[in-house]
Design a protein around this motif. Structure first.
Motif, PDB file in Angstrom:
ATOM      1  N   TYR A 143      31.306  24.745 -54.761  1.00 28.26           N
ATOM      2  CA  TYR A 143      30.835  24.392 -53.422  1.00 28.26           C
ATOM      3  C   TYR A 143      29.402  23.914 -53.586  1.00 28.26           C
ATOM      4  O   TYR A 143      28.563  24.667 -54.062  1.00 28.26           O
ATOM      5  CB  TYR A 143      30.873  25.607 -52.487  1.00 28.26           C
ATOM      6  N   GLY A 182      23.804  19.270 -50.814  1.00 27.03           N
ATOM      7  CA  GLY A 182      22.830  18.321 -51.330  1.00 27.03           C
ATOM      8  C   GLY A 182      23.426  16.976 -51.631  1.00 27.03           C
ATOM      9  O   GLY A 182      24.538  16.682 -51.232  1.00 27.03           O
ATOM     10  N   PRO A 183      22.664  16.114 -52.320  1.00 31.65           N
ATOM     11  CA  PRO A 183      23.099  14.738 -52.492  1.00 31.65           C
ATOM     12  C   PRO A 183      24.441  14.644 -53.225  1.00 31.65           C
ATOM     13  O   PRO A 183      24.607  15.206 -54.305  1.00 31.65           O
ATOM     14  CB  PRO A 183      21.979  14.096 -53.313  1.00 31.65           C
ATOM     15  N   GLN A 184      25.384  13.938 -52.597  1.00 31.55           N
ATOM     16  CA  GLN A 184      26.737  13.871 -53.130  1.00 31.55           C
ATOM     17  C   GLN A 184      26.804  13.121 -54.450  1.00 31.55           C
ATOM     18  O   GLN A 184      27.514  13.518 -55.359  1.00 31.55           O
ATOM     19  CB  GLN A 184      27.647  13.197 -52.109  1.00 31.55           C
ATOM     20  N   MET A 231      35.702  20.160 -55.945  1.00 31.33           N
ATOM     21  CA  MET A 231      34.418  20.336 -55.291  1.00 31.33           C
ATOM     22  C   MET A 231      34.529  20.239 -53.782  1.00 31.33           C
ATOM     23  O   MET A 231      35.198  19.363 -53.261  1.00 31.33           O
ATOM     24  CB  MET A 231      33.427  19.290 -55.790  1.00 31.33           C
ATOM     25  N   PHE A 232      33.849  21.144 -53.106  1.00 32.54           N
ATOM     26  CA  PHE A 232      33.660  21.014 -51.662  1.00 32.54           C
ATOM     27  C   PHE A 232      32.197  20.680 -51.440  1.00 32.54           C
ATOM     28  O   PHE A 232      31.308  21.382 -51.922  1.00 32.54           O
ATOM     29  CB  PHE A 232      34.020  22.318 -50.957  1.00 32.54           C
ATOM     30  N   GLN A 233      31.962  19.580 -50.737  1.00 26.88           N
ATOM     31  CA  GLN A 233      30.602  19.117 -50.537  1.00 26.88           C
ATOM     32  C   GLN A 233      30.214  19.305 -49.078  1.00 26.88           C
ATOM     33  O   GLN A 233      30.959  18.913 -48.181  1.00 26.88           O
ATOM     34  CB  GLN A 233      30.566  17.631 -50.937  1.00 26.88           C
ATOM     35  N   GLY A 234      29.079  19.920 -48.823  1.00 26.73           N
ATOM     36  CA  GLY A 234      28.657  20.112 -47.426  1.00 26.73           C
ATOM     37  C   GLY A 234      27.217  20.569 -47.388  1.00 26.73           C
ATOM     38  O   GLY A 234      26.547  20.614 -48.420  1.00 26.73           O
ATOM     39  N   THR A 235      26.747  20.918 -46.189  1.00 21.51           N
ATOM     40  CA  THR A 235      25.398  21.459 -46.115  1.00 21.51           C
ATOM     41  C   THR A 235      25.444  22.952 -46.472  1.00 21.51           C
ATOM     42  O   THR A 235      26.520  23.547 -46.513  1.00 21.51           O
ATOM     43  CB  THR A 235      24.821  21.332 -44.701  1.00 21.51           C
ATOM     44  N   LYS A 248      27.370  24.929 -43.904  1.00 23.68           N
ATOM     45  CA  LYS A 248      28.824  24.767 -43.944  1.00 23.68           C
ATOM     46  C   LYS A 248      29.421  25.556 -45.094  1.00 23.68           C
ATOM     47  O   LYS A 248      30.494  26.147 -44.980  1.00 23.68           O
ATOM     48  CB  LYS A 248      29.167  23.299 -44.118  1.00 23.68           C
TER      49      LYS A 248
END
Lengths: 357, 556
Positions: free
Chosen positions: A62, A65-67, A87-91, A94
């Motif tokens: 998880y 930050g910058p994707q 991968m889970f991408q978020g703030t 989140k």
């Protein structure tokens, strides 16, 4: 036992693949990802023999930050170890919400957050797994990482005054300038409940200036400083010219927009600013501990640190310098107290958003 | 007759079971969380959250917003529905599809479009510099009401138009024969017949407004107008996470919606009439000439400009800009973002594929289950039927994010034999649960207006239940099913809040892709994705509309 598990997993993958095929003929993309995971599992044994890395399997990451950076790190890691990363991408917010929802059945192995206090909270809640023997951990900036190896800040960003060069010819040089009539109604500040770095700045400023620090923030409010979403949301109106300045803007966003050609630039105020580290941690509930450790090792490697500097972030290791941005030694810093900041984050965020509503 | 009753009994039980596991239990788990704090029962926890939180102001904000949006959507939708049902303009079926565009547009994208257009240095000011003196006045409560109404009115319009078509011409003609004037006919014939559909429509608009998150998060935050959803979202997505507080607030929101539901269902029971009888119907369409025609044309044009023209001008402009800081200029135009987006095998293409696949699956399942529910509910005469009615509406009254958290708590709990969480199936399930109310509402609205004598006629002539179902019921509710399917499909392609939480890691849909691009500062790429997905959905709906118009459901 292991066999059973893999068989179950392949059955699951197969099911997903079949479902995707039957549900939409056009998306070849999804079916290939479904199938790709399987051969990778076998190919791992070969790769593992060479690099003496843990054998195959996967890693659930998880990442805040910058994707682009996260994508690059993940593909570099997979190339090196043969471990497939989901991968889970978020703030940061989140990711923490997702972890909370999954509390009874966690799936993540490693989290990368954009806020040190959140990582400290994870540690305090006993959710992190210490890994003190991580390679290169000794070269990390001591203030940003845990001495017991619960979290490692592999990158950081400094907060500054980001301004639109078309609208601002003489940029402000101190935080206090933004409270003067010149900048009335022209300034955005990111919302500290949404942006971990903005919270770091506010609590950092307060920890260095005490209760007096609120005077500046109230003066901001009186001067029409607007609280505007997370970092990018606060920056966007400055790019398009609706606002002139972001106070406590994240510097790597400004650098990368500037590199694209947008009319942006950044100054670090003379009285000092806060540098916000981005910690990575292994979760205690991790089902793939060995892979998670390999991932932390990779994050701290020369290769990954180069990817970090390419993304205009500050490298977490002190022995590595960035050439495309201001380095830590040239950024004036406030004397902040991370423990105070971590303890007072919640009430400060609440008081700030109450003031700025 | 007996056969029929067993049929219905089984249907009711099955519906109750499905609703319990898909909606009831997840919501119960949410309430459990709000009163079971740190391993202790604390019944007062929700109440303490509410009293200790200046909540009354925020709650009033939500309700007032809902009321204003209902009023403005009515002003926008009612004249249009009349025009499209009763005049020659209705023959232009493409208008319906165009009018669906605002509804397909993710609300936060629509708001972004308006913000980019009206803000200081925005597109309007770049275009007409003198507008600077007034354009920023748009950033007020009424601007927000306008944005939300323009987003939601198509929904009310479709319901009203269908109802007006069903009313047909003969009742009005009967009135005219007996000497009633136009105003009287409208007041005494059309209006009462319209009330049940209108009630359902405004309830859903109201609920959608106060449960909406996108516009308050983008536009509302800019003007400092905070509502319940922004507070709930705060607790659920920013550190420190507090499901307990979020669920307490959600329960207040839920109560408001339940009161609305009760009022609507009472009104609907009183004003539901059998309109679709066996006699077939003609609908008279006025041909519009002269002033009236012009007026209608201008009205439609203004509506289209406001609801589609302005936001999409901004969205397309933003998607084709090389540098966002350089503004509107021909040398600043580029199609690179589209090229990047549509390159084969890219992350974005996979996201589009995922969205289409998920939406097709979810809308199909939702229509099948939803039709079953609607038939089981029937005319909501028995208590059990009312319970099903309420339950199938719940997902629309609970903010999406709360429903989704409930689903996660349920399907990811350690005692579940199968964990659906983190699979494709979980996403489909979530979409079905979230959008079930649409199918149920649409099918119910067509079903309740069918005269029971049609079924009796079928039985008299020896039709078996299945035969009656196939030859009488299904053809008559098919338009409702189709509308429900289309609605589910279009909203599912843009669903964001739930997707953010339940998509398996490494899987993206077009909506989460757009959101991620905004977060990453690639606004142009995100806008390009919005244009592509909405464009694709529009083409698809146009295709269906063309097939559909060949079959002429409403012809006599």
């Amino acid at each position: 036992m292991l066999n059973m598990k893999t068989r179950k997993k392949s059955a699951m993958l197969l099911l997903t693949a079949v479902m995707s095929i039957s549900l939409f003929g056009c998306s070849t993309g999804n079916t290939t990802t479904g199938n790709a995971a399987q051969p990778a599992g076998e190919g791992n044994t070969a790769a593992a023999a060479e690099t003496t890395k843990p054998a195959g399997g996967k890693l659930v990451l998880y990442s805040a930050g910058p994707q682009k950076l996260a994508d690059n790190i993940v593909s570099g890691f997979t190339d090196k170890t043969g471990i497939e990363v989901e991968m889970f991408q978020g703030t940061t917010g989140k990711i923490l919400a997702r972890m909370e929802a999954e509390k009874s059945n966690p799936v993540a192995d490693v989290v990368i957050l954009a806020s040190l206090p959140s990582a400290q909270a994870l540690k305090a809640d006993g959710l992190t797994m210490p890994y003190p023997e991580a390679a290169n951990a000794d070269k990390l900036n001591k203030d940003w990482s845990d001495a017991e190896g619960n979290y490692f800040s592999s990158s950081a960003s400094a907060l500054g005054i980001v301004y639109n060069t078309k609208l601002v010819s003489t940029p402000p040089t101190s935080w206090a300038d933004l409270a003067t009539p010149v900048w009335k109604d022209a300034v955005n500040i990111p919302d500290p409940t949404l942006s971990g770095s903005a919270l770091d700045f506010i609590t950092g400023y307060l920890s260095a200036n005490g209760e007096k620090g609120w005077d500046l923030l109230s003066a901001y409010k009186a001067n029409g400083v607007a609280m505007a979403g997370a970092n990018q949301e606060a920056l966007d109106p400055v790019i398009t010219g609706a606002k002139s300045i972001v106070a406590a803007g994240v510097d790597y966003m400004a650098y990368s927009s500037k590199a694209k050609g947008e009319p942006l630039d950044i100054v670090y105020p003379e009285e000092g600013t806060v540098i916000s580290p981005r910690p990575a941690a292994i979760l205690k509930s991790s089902p793939n501990v060995e892979n998670a450790k390999a991932f932390i090792d990779y994050l701290l490697s020369d290769e990954a640190q180069k990817l970090v500097t390419d993304a205009y972030l500050i490298p977490g290791r002190e022995d590595i310098e960035a050439t495309n941005r201001t380095n830590v030694k040239d950024i004036p810093q406030l004397k902040v107290d991370w423990n105070w900041m971590s303890e007072h984050g919640e009430e400060t965020a609440a008081r700030f958003s109450e003031t700025f509503k | 007759m007996d056969n029929n009753r067993i049929f219905r009994r089984v249907g009711v039980i099955l519906a109750l079971f499905l609703l319990t596991i898909s909606i009831g239990v997840p919501l119960l788990l949410i309430f459990w969380q709000s009163v079971y704090v740190d391993g202790q029962w604390d019944w007062m926890a929700p109440i303490r959250t509410i009293t200790g939180h200046h909540l009354s102001g925020v709650l009033l904000n939500s309700v007032w917003l809902g009321v204003c949006v209902v009023a403005v959507t009515t002003l926008l939708a009612l004249p249009l529905a009349w025009m499209m049902a009763k005049t020659r303009m209705g023959e232009h079926r493409w208008v319906d599809v165009i009018l669906m565009i605002p509804f397909m547009t993710p609300p936060y994208i629509g708001s972004m479009g308006w913000i980019l257009f009206m803000q200081k240095g925005g597109y309007l000011q770049q275009w007409i510099p003198s507008s600077a003196s007034w354009s920023e006045m748009f950033f007020s409560f009424w601007g927000m009401v306008l944005i939300m109404s323009l987003h939601l009115f198509p929904f009310l319009y479709l319901l009203l138009r269908d109802a007006l078509i069903r009313i047909g011409g003969n009742l009005e003609e009967a009135g005219a024969v007996h000497g009633a004037r136009a105003g009287y006919r409208f007041r005494r014939i059309i209006l009462p017949l319209l009330l049940s559909s209108y009630g359902m429509g405004i309830m859903l608009v109201f609920v959608k407004t106060i449960a909406e998150f996108g516009t308050p998060a983008t536009f509302g935050r800019k003007i400092g107008y905070y509502v319940m959803t922004s507070e709930i979202h705060k607790y659920i997505s920013s550190w420190p996470i507090d499901f307990g507080k979020a669920t307490s607030l959600a329960s207040v929101l839920l109560s408001v919606c339940l009161v609305m539901w009760y009022m609507q269902s009472a009104m609907s029971r009183k004003f539901t009439y059998r309109l679709v009888g066996g006699k077939g119907q003609r609908s008279k369409r006025y041909s519009l000439r002269g002033g009236a025609g012009w007026l209608c044309g201008v009205y439609l044009a203004i509506l289209l400009i406001l609801s589609v023209g302005i936001p999409y001008f901004s969205i397309i402009a933003a998607s084709t800009m090389k540098l966002r800081g350089s503004g509107l200029a021909f040398d600043n135009l580029t199609l690179d973002h589209y090229r990047e987006l549509l390159s084969w095998g890219s992350v974005s293409m996979k996201a589009i594929g995922n969205s289409l696949g998920l939406s097709l699956a979810a809308s199909t399942v939702a229509v099948i289950i939803g039709t079953g529910f609607a038939l089981a509910i029937g005319r909501s005469s028995s208590f059990m039927q009312r319970v099903i009615d309420l339950f199938s509406l719940l997902p629309n009254t609970v903010p999406g994010i709360v429903m989704v958290v409930g689903l996660i708590l349920f399907w990811n709990s350690p005692w579940m034999p199968v964990t659906l969480y983190n699979t494709y199936g979980m996403v489909v399930l979530t979409y079905v649960v979230l959008f079930l109310p649409y199918t149920v509402q649409y099918v119910k609205s067509s079903f309740t207006q069918i005269d029971g004598t049609l079924f009796q006629a079928g039985q008299v002539f020896g039709g078996k239940p299945l035969y009656i179902l196939r030859r009488i019921l299904i053809p008559l509710i098919l338009p409702g099913m189709l509308a429900g399917w289309m609605m589910t499909f279009t909203i599912a392609t843009r669903e964001l809040v739930g997707s953010l939480l339940i998509l398996p890691p490494s899987m993206q849909t077009s909506a989460t892709y757009i959101f991620a691009q905004f977060e990453q500062g690639q606004v142009s790429l995100g806008m390009a994705m919005a244009v592509v997905t909405v464009g694709m959905t529009v083409l698809m709906l146009l295709g269906i509309e063309m097939l559909n118009s060949k079959r002429k459901w409403n012809a006599s």
